[in-house]
Each structure stands twice: as C-alpha cells, then as structure tokens.
Design a protein around this motif. Structure first.
Motif, short mmCIF file in Angstrom:
data_model
loop_
_atom_site.label_atom_id
_atom_site.label_comp_id
_atom_site.label_asym_id
_atom_site.label_seq_id
_atom_site.Cartn_x
_atom_site.Cartn_y
_atom_site.Cartn_z
N CYS A 21 0.83 -1.21 0.00
CA CYS A 21 0.00 0.00 0.00
C CYS A 21 0.86 1.26 0.00
CB CYS A 21 -0.93 0.00 1.22
SG CYS A 21 -2.24 -1.21 1.16
N ILE A 22 1.94 1.25 0.79
CA ILE A 22 2.85 2.40 0.82
C ILE A 22 3.46 2.62 -0.56
CG2 ILE A 22 5.02 3.29 1.75
CD1 ILE A 22 4.32 1.76 4.36
N ILE A 23 3.92 1.55 -1.19
CA ILE A 23 4.52 1.66 -2.52
C ILE A 23 3.52 2.25 -3.51
CG2 ILE A 23 5.41 0.34 -4.48
CD1 ILE A 23 6.57 -1.62 -2.33
N ARG A 24 2.28 1.78 -3.47
CA ARG A 24 1.25 2.31 -4.38
C ARG A 24 0.98 3.79 -4.13
NH1 ARG A 24 -2.20 -1.45 -7.47
NH2 ARG A 24 -0.92 -3.31 -7.50
N CYS A 25 0.92 4.19 -2.86
CA CYS A 25 0.68 5.60 -2.54
C CYS A 25 1.83 6.48 -3.01
CB CYS A 25 0.46 5.77 -1.04
SG CYS A 25 -1.09 5.09 -0.44
N LEU A 26 3.07 6.03 -2.77
CA LEU A 26 4.22 6.81 -3.21
C LEU A 26 4.25 6.93 -4.73
CD1 LEU A 26 6.97 5.33 -0.86
CD2 LEU A 26 6.03 7.65 -0.78
N THR A 27 3.96 5.84 -5.40
CA THR A 27 3.96 5.83 -6.86
C THR A 27 2.85 6.72 -7.42
OG1 THR A 27 4.88 3.61 -6.85
CG2 THR A 27 3.86 4.33 -8.89
N ALA A 28 1.73 6.80 -6.70
CA ALA A 28 0.60 7.63 -7.13
C ALA A 28 0.86 9.11 -6.88
CB ALA A 28 -0.68 7.20 -6.42
N GLY A 29 1.96 9.44 -6.19
CA GLY A 29 2.32 10.84 -6.02
C GLY A 29 1.75 11.52 -4.79
N TYR A 30 1.30 10.76 -3.81
CA TYR A 30 0.82 11.38 -2.59
C TYR A 30 1.96 12.09 -1.88
CZ TYR A 30 -3.70 9.15 -2.93
OH TYR A 30 -4.95 8.77 -3.35
N ARG A 31 1.63 13.14 -1.13
CA ARG A 31 2.65 13.89 -0.40
C ARG A 31 3.32 12.96 0.59
NH1 ARG A 31 0.94 18.73 2.75
NH2 ARG A 31 -0.69 17.32 3.37
N LYS A 33 5.95 13.63 2.55
CA LYS A 33 6.46 14.24 3.77
C LYS A 33 5.48 14.09 4.92
CE LYS A 33 9.64 17.44 1.69
NZ LYS A 33 10.01 18.81 1.45
N THR A 34 4.21 13.99 4.61
CA THR A 34 3.23 13.83 5.67
C THR A 34 2.62 12.44 5.66
OG1 THR A 34 1.50 14.72 4.25
CG2 THR A 34 2.62 16.26 5.71
N MET A 35 3.10 11.61 4.78
CA MET A 35 2.59 10.24 4.74
C MET A 35 3.10 9.51 5.97
SD MET A 35 3.10 7.49 1.75
CE MET A 35 2.61 5.82 1.98
N LYS A 36 2.24 8.79 6.63
CA LYS A 36 2.62 8.08 7.84
C LYS A 36 2.21 6.62 7.75
CE LYS A 36 2.15 12.10 10.80
NZ LYS A 36 3.51 12.46 10.75
N THR A 37 2.88 5.82 8.51
CA THR A 37 2.51 4.42 8.63
C THR A 37 2.67 4.02 10.08
OG1 THR A 37 2.84 2.18 7.83
CG2 THR A 37 4.82 3.54 8.07
N THR A 38 1.86 3.11 10.54
CA THR A 38 2.02 2.62 11.90
C THR A 38 2.77 1.31 11.89
OG1 THR A 38 -0.10 1.45 11.86
CG2 THR A 38 -0.11 3.70 12.70
N VAL A 39 3.58 1.12 12.90
CA VAL A 39 4.27 -0.14 13.12
C VAL A 39 4.14 -0.44 14.61
CG1 VAL A 39 5.91 -0.01 11.21
CG2 VAL A 39 6.47 1.09 13.35
N ARG A 50 14.24 -0.13 4.08
CA ARG A 50 15.07 -0.90 3.15
C ARG A 50 14.21 -1.62 2.12
NH1 ARG A 50 18.02 -2.09 7.80
NH2 ARG A 50 17.03 -4.12 8.00
N THR A 51 13.07 -2.16 2.56
CA THR A 51 12.16 -2.84 1.63
C THR A 51 11.62 -1.87 0.60
OG1 THR A 51 11.52 -4.44 3.33
CG2 THR A 51 10.02 -4.19 1.46
N LEU A 52 11.19 -0.69 1.04
CA LEU A 52 10.66 0.32 0.12
C LEU A 52 11.72 0.76 -0.88
CD1 LEU A 52 8.60 2.51 2.61
CD2 LEU A 52 7.70 0.87 0.94
N GLN A 53 12.93 1.00 -0.39
CA GLN A 53 14.01 1.44 -1.27
C GLN A 53 14.38 0.35 -2.27
OE1 GLN A 53 16.69 2.58 1.83
NE2 GLN A 53 15.97 4.69 1.86
N ALA A 54 14.35 -0.91 -1.83
CA ALA A 54 14.70 -2.02 -2.72
C ALA A 54 13.69 -2.18 -3.86
CB ALA A 54 14.78 -3.32 -1.93
N THR A 55 12.45 -1.76 -3.63
CA THR A 55 11.43 -1.86 -4.69
C THR A 55 11.47 -0.67 -5.63
OG1 THR A 55 9.73 -0.73 -3.40
CG2 THR A 55 9.87 -3.13 -3.16
N GLY A 56 12.28 0.33 -5.29
CA GLY A 56 12.36 1.52 -6.13
C GLY A 56 11.22 2.50 -5.90
#
Length: 75
Positions: A21-31, A33-39, A50-56
């Motif tokens: 979901c994060i990858i899709r949001c980043l690819t779709a151009g969402y802002r 800097k304010t995008m957050k995720t819970t862990v 590292r996972t996000l960066q590895a997927t490009g």
C-alpha cells in the motif's frame, strides 16, 4: 507522476500488504512528507525503509513512522 495534496495513513506498514500500500501511494504521487505508517515497534522502521528502497518506491525516505502498540493504552 502527479502530486496529491492528501495525507495518507497506512496501518500495518511493516507487513507485506501495508508495504504494498505504501509503494502504491508513493507511486501515485501522494505527499510523502506527511505520509505516515504505523508499526508495532519503531525498531521495524529500518527494515520497512530498506524494503521500500529495494522496490524503487519514489521518495521512500520521506515516509514518517508512528508506533502503535495495541497492547498499550496510548497505542
């Protein structure tokens, strides 16, 4: 890629579905800097990044993390 002014919260960002979901949001151009995720633990932050960066995923380093431990009252 277009930018989007909406802020996005992805829960469960350290899991497979959350990461996708994060990858899709980043690819779709969402802002991002304010995008957050819970862990559940901020110790997972580097693994997720590292996972996000590895997927490009674009702007992966801009994702913000919020700890949400569901076993604690403030989580």
């Amino acid at each position: 890629m277009t930018t989007n002014n909406e802020c996005v919260l992805v829960t469960g960002g350290s899991g497979f579905v959350g990461t996708q979901c994060i990858i899709r949001c980043l690819t779709a151009g969402y802002r991002v800097k304010t995008m957050k995720t819970t862990v559940r633990s901020l110790e997972r932050k580097e693994t997720v990044l590292r996972t996000l960066q590895a997927t490009g995923a674009p702007n992966a380093e801009s994702v913000s993390f919020v700890e949400a431990d569901l076993t604690k009252e403030d989580g």
